[in-house]
Design a protein around this motif. Structure first.
Motif, PDB file in Angstrom:
ATOM      1  N   GLN A  40       7.329  -5.827   5.185  1.00  0.00           N
ATOM      2  CA  GLN A  40       5.986  -5.735   4.609  1.00  0.00           C
ATOM      3  C   GLN A  40       5.967  -4.737   3.458  1.00  0.00           C
ATOM      4  O   GLN A  40       5.420  -5.019   2.394  1.00  0.00           O
ATOM      5  N   LEU A  41       6.585  -3.590   3.664  1.00  0.00           N
ATOM      6  CA  LEU A  41       6.629  -2.587   2.597  1.00  0.00           C
ATOM      7  C   LEU A  41       7.418  -3.105   1.404  1.00  0.00           C
ATOM      8  O   LEU A  41       7.040  -2.882   0.255  1.00  0.00           O
ATOM      9  N   GLN A  42       8.513  -3.816   1.668  1.00  0.00           N
ATOM     10  CA  GLN A  42       9.314  -4.356   0.569  1.00  0.00           C
ATOM     11  C   GLN A  42       8.532  -5.391  -0.234  1.00  0.00           C
ATOM     12  O   GLN A  42       8.576  -5.406  -1.460  1.00  0.00           O
ATOM     13  N   ARG A  43       7.771  -6.257   0.440  1.00  0.00           N
ATOM     14  CA  ARG A  43       6.944  -7.248  -0.270  1.00  0.00           C
ATOM     15  C   ARG A  43       5.899  -6.546  -1.130  1.00  0.00           C
ATOM     16  O   ARG A  43       5.622  -6.956  -2.256  1.00  0.00           O
ATOM     17  N   HIS A  47       3.474   2.689 -11.280  1.00  0.00           N
ATOM     18  CA  HIS A  47       4.804   3.243 -10.990  1.00  0.00           C
ATOM     19  C   HIS A  47       4.788   4.232  -9.825  1.00  0.00           C
ATOM     20  O   HIS A  47       5.653   4.174  -8.941  1.00  0.00           O
ATOM     21  N   GLN A  48       3.820   5.145  -9.798  1.00  0.00           N
ATOM     22  CA  GLN A  48       3.787   6.144  -8.719  1.00  0.00           C
ATOM     23  C   GLN A  48       3.580   5.490  -7.361  1.00  0.00           C
ATOM     24  O   GLN A  48       4.118   5.955  -6.356  1.00  0.00           O
ATOM     25  N   LEU A  54       5.733   4.263  -2.141  1.00  0.00           N
ATOM     26  CA  LEU A  54       6.049   3.238  -1.138  1.00  0.00           C
ATOM     27  C   LEU A  54       7.533   3.260  -0.787  1.00  0.00           C
ATOM     28  O   LEU A  54       7.901   3.105   0.384  1.00  0.00           O
ATOM     29  N   GLN A  55       8.380   3.451  -1.776  1.00  0.00           N
ATOM     30  CA  GLN A  55       9.814   3.529  -1.503  1.00  0.00           C
ATOM     31  C   GLN A  55      10.124   4.749  -0.630  1.00  0.00           C
ATOM     32  O   GLN A  55      10.936   4.669   0.291  1.00  0.00           O
ATOM     33  N   ALA A  56       9.458   5.869  -0.902  1.00  0.00           N
ATOM     34  CA  ALA A  56       9.653   7.076  -0.086  1.00  0.00           C
ATOM     35  C   ALA A  56       9.159   6.843   1.341  1.00  0.00           C
ATOM     36  O   ALA A  56       9.811   7.247   2.311  1.00  0.00           O
ATOM     37  N   LEU A  57       8.012   6.177   1.487  1.00  0.00           N
ATOM     38  CA  LEU A  57       7.476   5.870   2.809  1.00  0.00           C
ATOM     39  C   LEU A  57       8.412   4.935   3.565  1.00  0.00           C
ATOM     40  O   LEU A  57       8.705   5.154   4.747  1.00  0.00           O
ATOM     41  N   LYS A  58       8.895   3.922   2.890  1.00  0.00           N
ATOM     42  CA  LYS A  58       9.816   2.966   3.498  1.00  0.00           C
ATOM     43  C   LYS A  58      11.088   3.680   3.971  1.00  0.00           C
ATOM     44  O   LYS A  58      11.555   3.447   5.080  1.00  0.00           O
ATOM     45  N   ARG A  80      -1.822   9.827  -0.986  1.00  0.00           N
ATOM     46  CA  ARG A  80      -1.594   9.483  -2.399  1.00  0.00           C
ATOM     47  C   ARG A  80      -1.623   7.979  -2.599  1.00  0.00           C
ATOM     48  O   ARG A  80      -2.177   7.473  -3.583  1.00  0.00           O
ATOM     49  N   LEU A  81      -1.020   7.250  -1.650  1.00  0.00           N
ATOM     50  CA  LEU A  81      -1.046   5.789  -1.739  1.00  0.00           C
ATOM     51  C   LEU A  81      -2.476   5.261  -1.647  1.00  0.00           C
ATOM     52  O   LEU A  81      -2.836   4.305  -2.339  1.00  0.00           O
TER      53      LEU A  81
END
Length: 135
Positions: free
Chosen positions: A35-38, A52-53, A58-62, A81-82
């Motif tokens: 889900q995060l990757q999508r 971008h942020q 999201l990458q950090a959360l994943k 922040r998200l």
């Protein structure tokens, strides 16, 4: 409406559903990583520097969820922040149904962050009835 926009709406609905449940249980599900990757791919596909942020967070959360540990001191600020960034990103949505979902996702992210920080705020992941279909 384009199929692509409908797919984005399905992805947004999935993210809202995952976040409105038990976060600890959600992180143990195999579907969270997908889900995060999508969500990351949807944001990258928009090709908007203003997003971008969100991609970085999201990458950090994943990565954090994938580490097997849940550190509220890491997760809560990322979700906050998200939430703020996602709510602002609703301005870029090309479709009112998508914009509604993006706004709702931002609200859910913010509420989850507040809950993790000890607030008793309620997380409401429901969408208005007229936005319940992917059109």
């Amino acid at each position: 409406m384009e199929k692509k926009d409908s797919q984005h709406q399905v992805h947004l609905d999935g993210a809202i559903h995952l976040l409105t449940g038990d976060l600890a249980a959600t992180t143990e599900k195999a579907g969270l990583d997908n889900q995060l990757q999508r969500w990351i791919e949807d944001l990258k596909e928009a090709n908007n520097p203003a997003l971008h942020q969100l991609v970085v967070d999201l990458q950090a959360l994943k990565a954090h969820f994938g580490s097997g540990t849940l550190d509220v001191n890491v997760i809560a600020p990322l979700l906050a922040r998200l939430g703020t960034g996602t709510t602002q990103a609703a301005n870029f949505a090309e479709n009112v149904n998508t914009a509604t979902r993006v706004t709702k996702l931002g609200e859910v992210l913010t509420a989850v962050a507040q809950q993790l920080q000890g607030s008793s705020v309620e997380v409401d992941g429901s969408l208005p009835q007229d936005f319940s279909s992917h059109s």
